[in-house]
Design an enzyme around this catalytic site. Sequence first.
Site, mmCIF file in Angstrom:
data_model
loop_
_atom_site.group_PDB
_atom_site.id
_atom_site.type_symbol
_atom_site.label_atom_id
_atom_site.label_comp_id
_atom_site.label_asym_id
_atom_site.label_seq_id
_atom_site.Cartn_x
_atom_site.Cartn_y
_atom_site.Cartn_z
ATOM 1 N N LYS A 47 0.831 -1.186 0.000
ATOM 2 C CA LYS A 47 0.000 0.000 0.000
ATOM 3 C C LYS A 47 0.879 1.255 0.000
ATOM 4 O O LYS A 47 0.420 2.351 -0.256
ATOM 5 C CB LYS A 47 -0.864 0.049 1.283
ATOM 6 C CG LYS A 47 -1.740 -1.158 1.500
ATOM 7 C CD LYS A 47 -2.427 -1.035 2.893
ATOM 8 C CE LYS A 47 -2.552 -2.401 3.494
ATOM 9 N NZ LYS A 47 -2.938 -2.330 4.928
ATOM 10 N N GLY A 48 2.159 1.067 0.320
ATOM 11 C CA GLY A 48 3.044 2.210 0.573
ATOM 12 C C GLY A 48 3.163 3.193 -0.572
ATOM 13 O O GLY A 48 3.316 4.389 -0.352
ATOM 14 N N GLU A 103 7.367 2.179 -6.681
ATOM 15 C CA GLU A 103 7.608 1.739 -5.307
ATOM 16 C C GLU A 103 7.809 2.963 -4.418
ATOM 17 O O GLU A 103 8.287 3.999 -4.882
ATOM 18 C CB GLU A 103 8.841 0.821 -5.329
ATOM 19 C CG GLU A 103 9.404 0.382 -4.016
ATOM 20 C CD GLU A 103 8.497 -0.501 -3.165
ATOM 21 O OE1 GLU A 103 7.325 -0.134 -2.995
ATOM 22 O OE2 GLU A 103 8.980 -1.517 -2.641
ATOM 23 N N ASP A 104 7.439 2.835 -3.154
ATOM 24 C CA ASP A 104 7.609 3.970 -2.237
ATOM 25 C C ASP A 104 9.079 4.172 -1.868
ATOM 26 O O ASP A 104 9.615 5.261 -1.925
ATOM 27 C CB ASP A 104 6.744 3.809 -0.969
ATOM 28 C CG ASP A 104 6.926 2.468 -0.264
ATOM 29 O OD1 ASP A 104 7.710 1.617 -0.745
ATOM 30 O OD2 ASP A 104 6.287 2.257 0.786
ATOM 31 N N ASP A 107 14.925 -0.254 0.255
ATOM 32 C CA ASP A 107 15.738 -0.396 1.469
ATOM 33 C C ASP A 107 16.790 -1.471 1.196
ATOM 34 O O ASP A 107 17.838 -1.187 0.608
ATOM 35 C CB ASP A 107 14.800 -0.749 2.634
ATOM 36 C CG ASP A 107 15.508 -0.845 3.968
ATOM 37 O OD1 ASP A 107 16.730 -0.623 4.015
ATOM 38 O OD2 ASP A 107 14.852 -1.143 4.979
ATOM 39 N N VAL A 157 11.359 6.158 8.015
ATOM 40 C CA VAL A 157 10.510 7.301 7.704
ATOM 41 C C VAL A 157 9.057 6.858 7.496
ATOM 42 O O VAL A 157 8.792 5.717 7.125
ATOM 43 C CB VAL A 157 11.019 8.042 6.443
ATOM 44 C CG1 VAL A 157 12.367 8.682 6.703
ATOM 45 C CG2 VAL A 157 11.107 7.109 5.227
ATOM 46 N N ARG A 169 0.229 6.604 7.479
ATOM 47 C CA ARG A 169 0.242 6.689 6.011
ATOM 48 C C ARG A 169 -0.311 7.997 5.485
ATOM 49 O O ARG A 169 0.140 8.507 4.467
ATOM 50 C CB ARG A 169 -0.577 5.537 5.408
ATOM 51 C CG ARG A 169 0.051 4.168 5.578
ATOM 52 C CD ARG A 169 -0.655 3.174 4.663
ATOM 53 N NE ARG A 169 -0.419 1.790 5.015
ATOM 54 C CZ ARG A 169 0.631 1.064 4.606
ATOM 55 N NH1 ARG A 169 1.546 1.608 3.846
ATOM 56 N NH2 ARG A 169 0.744 -0.197 4.963
HETATM 57 P P1 IMP Z 1 13.162 -3.740 0.850
HETATM 58 O O1 IMP Z 1 12.558 -4.992 0.285
HETATM 59 O O2 IMP Z 1 14.066 -4.025 2.018
HETATM 60 O O3 IMP Z 1 13.832 -2.870 -0.197
HETATM 61 O O4 IMP Z 1 11.995 -2.940 1.525
HETATM 62 C C1 IMP Z 1 11.073 -2.245 0.794
HETATM 63 C C2 IMP Z 1 9.758 -2.115 1.530
HETATM 64 O O5 IMP Z 1 9.927 -1.981 2.934
HETATM 65 C C3 IMP Z 1 9.056 -0.853 1.080
HETATM 66 O O6 IMP Z 1 8.126 -1.153 0.076
HETATM 67 C C4 IMP Z 1 8.393 -0.347 2.323
HETATM 68 O O7 IMP Z 1 7.075 -0.838 2.402
HETATM 69 C C5 IMP Z 1 9.194 -0.917 3.468
HETATM 70 N N1 IMP Z 1 10.119 0.078 4.049
HETATM 71 C C6 IMP Z 1 11.465 0.134 3.917
HETATM 72 N N2 IMP Z 1 11.989 1.178 4.578
HETATM 73 C C7 IMP Z 1 10.943 1.811 5.154
HETATM 74 C C8 IMP Z 1 10.838 2.998 5.969
HETATM 75 O O8 IMP Z 1 11.792 3.711 6.301
HETATM 76 N N3 IMP Z 1 9.567 3.332 6.353
HETATM 77 C C9 IMP Z 1 8.470 2.615 6.012
HETATM 78 N N4 IMP Z 1 8.528 1.512 5.246
HETATM 79 C C10 IMP Z 1 9.755 1.113 4.811
HETATM 80 MG MG MG Z 2 5.302 -0.955 4.199
#
Ligand code: IMP
Ligand code: MG
Length: 183
Positions: A47-48, A103-104, A107, A157, A169
């Site tokens: 949903k982000g 994508e939001d 990470d 964040v 959100r």
């Molecule tokens: P990744 O798979 O580790 O790259 O994580 C990506 C997902 O983790 C994003 O789509 C977000 O939903 C969540 N995410 C990563 N960092 C944050 C943050 O700082 N705040 C909120 N959600 C995050």
């Molecule tokens: Mg999330």
Amino acid sequence: MRITNEQNDIESVLFSEKKISARVEELGAELTKLYKDKAPIMVCILKGASFFYTDLCRQIKCPIHMDFISVSSYGADSQSSGVVRLIKDLDNNITDRDVVIVEDIIDSGLTIRYLKELFQSRKPRSIRTVCLLDKVECHPADIGTDLKGFDIGNQFVVGYGLDYADNYRNLPYIGVLKPECYM
Ligand code: IMP
Ligand code: MG
């Protein structure tokens, strides 16, 4: 359900509403140039990315199609679980289509890598990723995103779609959450 004022949980505002909307307008203009006459499928990662996605799509001045996918890697935590789960798949067939994944935040890069691999197996004509925020220190350089809004450091964040345990959100800006709110 939270009954506190969510604004009080924000340590500092990183990106104001105004700053976000100016950058989204620029990204929309870039995508308009890249996808003129291609009618790309814009994929929102729920949903982000929802607010970013709808604002971005409105800034693209050529025809697009919209689709939504839901994956989970965090659950109710501020640390990625390291496993991506597909919760809702696309409605469209993407074979021979130009796909833009929206994508939001990136990470560890696990979510974007998982989705790129999943979509590649369906033989699209092209795939690009657009992330609003990039935690550059947190993933290997080869899992980056094609287009991005802003780089940020390794901080948690919330706001403008980003959550902690599904809260925050609908804050209109992006802010750093006070550590005591997720420890
Ligand atoms: P990744 O798979 O580790 O790259 O994580 C990506 C997902 O983790 C994003 O789509 C977000 O939903 C969540 N995410 C990563 N960092 C944050 C943050 O700082 N705040 C909120 N959600 C995050
Ligand atoms: Mg999330």
